[in-house]
Scaffold this motif. Structure first.
Motif, mmCIF file in Angstrom:
data_model
loop_
_atom_site.group_PDB
_atom_site.id
_atom_site.type_symbol
_atom_site.label_atom_id
_atom_site.label_comp_id
_atom_site.label_asym_id
_atom_site.label_seq_id
_atom_site.Cartn_x
_atom_site.Cartn_y
_atom_site.Cartn_z
ATOM 1 N N VAL B 59 1.454 -0.221 -9.574
ATOM 2 C CA VAL B 59 1.283 -1.570 -9.838
ATOM 3 C C VAL B 59 -0.053 -2.094 -9.021
ATOM 4 O O VAL B 59 -0.046 -1.563 -8.187
ATOM 5 C CB VAL B 59 2.199 -2.485 -9.484
ATOM 6 N N VAL B 60 -0.853 -2.701 -9.917
ATOM 7 C CA VAL B 60 -1.864 -3.562 -9.022
ATOM 8 C C VAL B 60 -2.360 -4.832 -9.695
ATOM 9 O O VAL B 60 -2.311 -4.981 -11.002
ATOM 10 C CB VAL B 60 -3.369 -2.220 -9.223
ATOM 11 N N GLY B 65 -9.493 -7.387 -5.094
ATOM 12 C CA GLY B 65 -10.335 -6.482 -4.619
ATOM 13 C C GLY B 65 -9.458 -5.710 -3.513
ATOM 14 O O GLY B 65 -9.485 -4.344 -3.609
ATOM 15 N N ALA B 66 -9.153 -6.350 -2.608
ATOM 16 C CA ALA B 66 -8.321 -5.678 -1.495
ATOM 17 C C ALA B 66 -6.933 -4.755 -2.069
ATOM 18 O O ALA B 66 -6.681 -3.666 -1.490
ATOM 19 C CB ALA B 66 -7.644 -6.706 -0.528
ATOM 20 N N ALA B 67 -6.217 -5.167 -3.066
ATOM 21 C CA ALA B 67 -5.185 -4.788 -3.729
ATOM 22 C C ALA B 67 -5.657 -3.106 -4.218
ATOM 23 O O ALA B 67 -4.929 -2.303 -4.161
ATOM 24 C CB ALA B 67 -4.475 -5.664 -4.565
ATOM 25 N N ALA B 73 -6.705 3.861 -1.788
ATOM 26 C CA ALA B 73 -6.602 4.504 -0.339
ATOM 27 C C ALA B 73 -4.991 5.305 -0.409
ATOM 28 O O ALA B 73 -5.133 6.604 -0.059
ATOM 29 C CB ALA B 73 -6.757 3.622 0.566
ATOM 30 N N GLN B 74 -4.352 4.521 -0.782
ATOM 31 C CA GLN B 74 -2.695 5.112 -1.066
ATOM 32 C C GLN B 74 -2.715 6.646 -1.733
ATOM 33 O O GLN B 74 -2.019 7.371 -1.162
ATOM 34 C CB GLN B 74 -1.952 4.253 -1.827
ATOM 35 N N ARG B 94 -15.854 -4.168 -6.090
ATOM 36 C CA ARG B 94 -15.630 -4.314 -4.769
ATOM 37 C C ARG B 94 -14.668 -3.415 -3.980
ATOM 38 O O ARG B 94 -14.751 -3.053 -3.037
ATOM 39 C CB ARG B 94 -15.467 -5.611 -4.206
ATOM 40 N N GLY B 95 -13.477 -3.566 -4.784
ATOM 41 C CA GLY B 95 -12.195 -2.352 -4.196
ATOM 42 C C GLY B 95 -12.632 -1.215 -4.259
ATOM 43 O O GLY B 95 -12.208 -0.606 -3.142
#
Lengths: 425, 425
Positions: B59-60, B65-67, B73-74, B94-95
């Motif tokens: 899920v996103v 952008g941080a999500a 990263a995960q 940006r993310g």
């Protein structure tokens, strides 16, 4: 007469402004789902007459017949005047009956298309749900006067007048409506802004238009109901020449109350309604239909539930607010053909023209809205003074047209100072 | 290569089905705001290859952008593949940068009209926000490959190919897109159902179309940016004859990424994009504009907040689901005029045709969606095997076209088995 008017939109607001000039009522409760809107109507209308205290504001949920009946009872009203859009006809109609009040509207209960042959056969027609309750209204002794705006309304009064005083035989009772209105934005560019509710325009223009033919009725042994049939939307375009400088406008068949009302009380071979939509509006309506934006059911859009047709109405300018940007005239009328009282062929257009400049100056209301609003006020006055009386579910054709047309035309302060015209062609 | 694909709509779903046939990646995270939709894509794509375990669903929130960076990263992804609509370009862009991943999209950040002269001057152009961050991407050593679908994407690859191998001087790089697709409803009636997001069609067709002229750029001392100007929507209609039986279609200027990308890497006198909208779609788009239904801001409708353009998209059939009712072919291509390598005048159309019958049979995806989805997968494969490499913010023109065109065309299992064509006229 103690009136509960449901709806303080454009027409309700204009009706209140017109009514305060008259003495025939003792109370006018202006009820809306938005109390602030009702209060604004009461304040603005009352300010037009010195010492005016007959108007009060109230809240009502027009979709709830019990709520309508409760407000009617609270103010002991004698007449419920429905000035909201036709989706709410039935709860208001039932609420008035429950409250033991008389009832008046300007648009009738909605139609449903024939499930198999929508462009040939009529199914549930405009007003069918209301006429189905005629027995209950007769039993109550109260009057339900349907379709008493300008169209339906004044057009139906014209039909009765033509039948009583002008024609010995009527071939066609053809309501014809056209305008040369234009709306300009702040930069002076012409912009699209319909003169009345886009919800209603979509409803009446995309529904299969209904016509009535005596031949069909006679083939079924004289059953008026059998005379109705439907056509595809935008059928049989016809250029009609409107008076007072409006000129020729392309008109197409549209589903409208007159076709359902006139055959019940007035003799004619054929009853039709054509509306001067013009090329742009026809193209817009076809596109809305193609895209499914005419739909009235709820769709889910990014998690919220909304009806597409409500969205279309919401993005357009509010018809009640475009008056200052509008220029031009609108004409409502009835084209009657047949044989005159003298036995000669006759073709007559009975009409009423409303000029936006006049209605804005005198009432701060745009002309289409004002023209719709003045007629039910005239009718209420005739009912209040006993000139028009009756019980059951009736159309404007059921009453003598002459006192209505006289009161509408007579200069103020005796009448409403709004002349109608007649042109033999 | 470990890929995070944002978006399991039509294109994302087709891209996953195409990708599972290839060996170049070790992980494909399919992320969507709707987990069930991502899971369906993972299940359906994985089922196409025995023992496929490289796809996972997540899920996103693409607007955050941080999500995006957190999901990247995960899963320790190396490449973020943006497959949602262009409203979400900037947060995803940006993310990816924040996560230290490379980035690829199929549509660029949105434009803003010139506040005074929208139909003459360009203002904030497609991709401007992304190119403004070129320095940060160069510093990160990561690649952001913009506009790598079919149009933009394959059309840009064609531009580089024409410049390197076919032409010594290019007068016009003219992307021309046309189709003969028709969608029929359950009753067999032709119905309106656009092949890709109606939100995007409205955006690109109603925005002032942008063109690039070398003469303007040279008049400003060779500044590429000065070469851009805009035209009114639907400007300069032209009938273009599309190959493989599609035939002549009326095309008009449309705002599109190619015009912004090509002049940065390929020499030409003029760069344009024309889209074969056809009469019906042009009429629909004009009506939506007239009514204000193209608006993207929120309006209040019966107490809920909704964006009119989202409602228009919601009432139309989902482009990802119309494949079974669709018939016909779509053609993406580049019309190049100028002087050939032999010094003679040359006019060549480089194109790629996608037949709905083929893409439905082989991938269960409608042809416009499939044609958009195959190209980014080819690009990712070229990046994965090192054939294409670079850092910073680049368009498809920045890379050698030949290996791309060869891999797209080569029969399976070596290539993607999707031939492109070339016609000298």
């Amino acid at each position: 007469m103690r009136i509960l008017m449901i709806g303080a939109g454009g027409v309700g607001d204009a009706a209140a402004r017109i009514a305060v000039e008259r003495d025939f009522f003792e109370l006018l409760v202006v009820a809306d789902y938005d109390l602030a809107r009702a209060e604004a109507t009461v304040a603005n209308a009352s300010a037009r007459r010195e010492g005016e205290t007959r108007l009060v504001a109230a809240v009502v949920d027009a979709s709830d017949g019990a709520a309508v009946a409760a407000v009617a009872a609270q103010y002991a009203v004698t007449h419920v005047f429905n000035a909201v859009d036709p989706r709410f006809v039935m709860p208001i109609f039932r609420g008035a009956l429950a409250a033991g009040a008389s009832y008046l509207d300007m648009a009738m209960s909605l139609s449903q298309r024939h499930p198999e042959e929508p462009y040939a056969k009529a199914h549930v027609k405009l007003g069918d749900e209301q006429f189905a309750m005629a027995g209950e209204w007769e039993a109550s002794g109260q009057l339900a006067l349907l379709g008493m705006g300008v169209e339906p309304g004044l057009s139906d009064v014209f039909a009765r007048y033509a039948s009583d005083h002008l024609f010995s035989h009527i071939e066609e009772l053809g309501t014809r409506d056209g305008a040369n209105l234009a709306v300009h934005d702040a930069d002076g560019n012409e912009t699209f802004a319909p003169g009345f509710s886009m919800w209603t325009i979509i409803e009446e223009c995309l529904n299969p238009p209904v016509v009535w033919d005596r031949a069909r009725a006679e083939a079924a042994g004289g059953d008026v109901e059998a005379g109705f049939s439907t056509l595809p939307a935008f059928a049989e375009p016809e250029v009609f020449d409107f008076p007072e400088g409006i000129g020729p406008v392309e008109c197409v068949h549209v589903e409208h109350e007159e076709v359902l009302l006139m055959p019940r009380w007035v003799e004619a071979d054929r009853v039709t309604f054509k509306y001067g939509l013009g090329e742009e509006l026809i193209s817009i309506l076809k596109t809305l239909r193609t895209l499914g934006l005419d739909r009235t059911d709820m769709v889910t859009v990014k998690g919220v539930q909304v009806s597409p047709r409500d969205v279309v109405a919401a993005v357009l300018p509010d018809p009640a607010t475009i008056g200052p940007q509008m220029k031009g005239k609108t004409c409502a009328g009835l084209w009657v053909t047949g044989t005159g009282k003298d036995g000669q062929p006759r073709r007559t257009y009975l009409y009423h023209v409303s000029d936006n400049e006049d209605t804005m100056r005198e009432y701060g209301a745009q002309c289409v809205v004002w023209q719709t609003a003045v007629n039910p006020v005239v009718a209420l006055e005739l009912i209040a003074n006993g000139t028009w009386s009756g019980s059951g579910v009736l159309g404007p054709e059921a009453f003598d047209a002459v006192p209505f047309l006289d009161l509408l035309k007579a200069p103020k302060p005796e009448g409403y100072g709004s002349p109608w015209g007649m042109e033999d062609r």
